[in-house]
Write a protein that holds these residues in place. Structure first.
Motif, PDB file in Angstrom:
ATOM      1  N   UNK A 261     -10.449  10.674 -14.412  1.00 27.46           N
ATOM      2  CA  UNK A 261      -9.484   9.620 -14.720  1.00 27.46           C
ATOM      3  C   UNK A 261     -10.213   8.375 -15.256  1.00 27.46           C
ATOM      4  N   UNK A 262      -9.563   7.658 -16.148  1.00 24.20           N
ATOM      5  CA  UNK A 262     -10.197   6.486 -16.759  1.00 24.20           C
ATOM      6  C   UNK A 262      -9.726   5.199 -16.077  1.00 24.20           C
ATOM      7  N   UNK A 263     -10.509   4.139 -16.267  1.00 24.18           N
ATOM      8  CA  UNK A 263     -10.103   2.816 -15.769  1.00 24.18           C
ATOM      9  C   UNK A 263      -8.724   2.461 -16.297  1.00 24.18           C
ATOM     10  N   UNK A 264      -8.513   2.718 -17.581  1.00 19.48           N
ATOM     11  CA  UNK A 264      -7.240   2.371 -18.217  1.00 19.48           C
ATOM     12  C   UNK A 264      -6.066   3.095 -17.556  1.00 19.48           C
ATOM     13  N   UNK A 265      -6.258   4.360 -17.211  1.00 18.62           N
ATOM     14  CA  UNK A 265      -5.183   5.120 -16.551  1.00 18.62           C
ATOM     15  C   UNK A 265      -4.844   4.517 -15.189  1.00 18.62           C
ATOM     16  N   UNK A 266      -5.854   4.130 -14.439  1.00 20.53           N
ATOM     17  CA  UNK A 266      -5.617   3.514 -13.126  1.00 20.53           C
ATOM     18  C   UNK A 266      -4.883   2.184 -13.292  1.00 20.53           C
ATOM     19  N   UNK A 267      -5.339   1.375 -14.240  1.00 15.74           N
ATOM     20  CA  UNK A 267      -4.686   0.082 -14.493  1.00 15.74           C
ATOM     21  C   UNK A 267      -3.218   0.299 -14.836  1.00 15.74           C
ATOM     22  N   UNK A 268      -2.934   1.294 -15.668  1.00 16.41           N
ATOM     23  CA  UNK A 268      -1.546   1.598 -16.037  1.00 16.41           C
ATOM     24  C   UNK A 268      -0.717   2.021 -14.825  1.00 16.41           C
TER      25      UNK A 268
ATOM     26  N   UNK B  11       0.830  -1.203   0.000  1.00 19.64           N
ATOM     27  CA  UNK B  11       0.000   0.000   0.000  1.00 19.64           C
ATOM     28  C   UNK B  11       0.867   1.256   0.000  1.00 19.64           C
ATOM     29  N   UNK B  12       1.966   1.237   0.752  1.00 23.03           N
ATOM     30  CA  UNK B  12       2.894   2.383   0.773  1.00 23.03           C
ATOM     31  C   UNK B  12       3.475   2.637  -0.612  1.00 23.03           C
ATOM     32  N   UNK B  13       3.809   1.556  -1.309  1.00 25.56           N
ATOM     33  CA  UNK B  13       4.423   1.677  -2.640  1.00 25.56           C
ATOM     34  C   UNK B  13       3.494   2.436  -3.580  1.00 25.56           C
ATOM     35  N   UNK B  14       2.209   2.103  -3.553  1.00 27.30           N
ATOM     36  CA  UNK B  14       1.261   2.695  -4.494  1.00 27.30           C
ATOM     37  C   UNK B  14       0.682   4.016  -3.992  1.00 27.30           C
ATOM     38  N   UNK B  15       0.662   4.214  -2.669  1.00 31.29           N
ATOM     39  CA  UNK B  15      -0.031   5.384  -2.119  1.00 31.29           C
ATOM     40  C   UNK B  15       0.578   6.707  -2.578  1.00 31.29           C
ATOM     41  N   UNK B  16       1.883   6.780  -2.668  1.00 36.01           N
ATOM     42  CA  UNK B  16       2.520   8.029  -3.086  1.00 36.01           C
ATOM     43  C   UNK B  16       2.026   8.428  -4.479  1.00 36.01           C
ATOM     44  N   UNK B  17       2.002   7.472  -5.389  1.00 38.80           N
ATOM     45  CA  UNK B  17       1.575   7.749  -6.772  1.00 38.80           C
ATOM     46  C   UNK B  17       0.111   8.175  -6.816  1.00 38.80           C
ATOM     47  N   UNK B  18      -0.734   7.480  -6.067  1.00 36.13           N
ATOM     48  CA  UNK B  18      -2.158   7.828  -6.068  1.00 36.13           C
ATOM     49  C   UNK B  18      -2.395   9.181  -5.410  1.00 36.13           C
ATOM     50  N   UNK B  19      -1.676   9.465  -4.337  1.00 34.41           N
ATOM     51  CA  UNK B  19      -1.825  10.750  -3.644  1.00 34.41           C
ATOM     52  C   UNK B  19      -1.342  11.919  -4.501  1.00 34.41           C
TER      53      UNK B  19
END
Length: 74
Positions: free
Chosen positions: A54-61, A20-28
């Motif tokens: 934002x699109x589903x595709x962008x989140x998946x990427x 979660x830490x790995x991805x949280x910075x990018x999402x924040x």
């Protein structure tokens, strides 16, 4: 007319707090994402994204770039 916020829902393999830490910075840091959370208690580790742009595709990427699985849920 007011923009409506969409809630995008994905199954992921973001299982641990380290994951979660790995991805949280990018999402924040993504200004298009108003809110997000990961239900790590759920078997699918459900990621919910609140955004009106934002699109589903962008989140998946974004998620797969960090070597996690990300599959849209209905």
């Amino acid at each position: 007319m007011e923009n409506t916020l969409d809630i995008l829902v994905f199954a992921t393999n973001i299982r641990t707090s380290k994951d979660k830490q790995i991805i949280s910075h990018t999402l924040n840091e993504n200004s298009e994402i108003h809110q997000w959370n990961i239900d790590q208690e759920d078997i699918d580790c459900v990621l919910r994204i609140v955004s009106n742009t934002i699109s589903e595709e962008q989140i998946i990427n974004i998620v797969t770039k960090h070597n996690f699985n990300c599959t849209p849920l209905d």
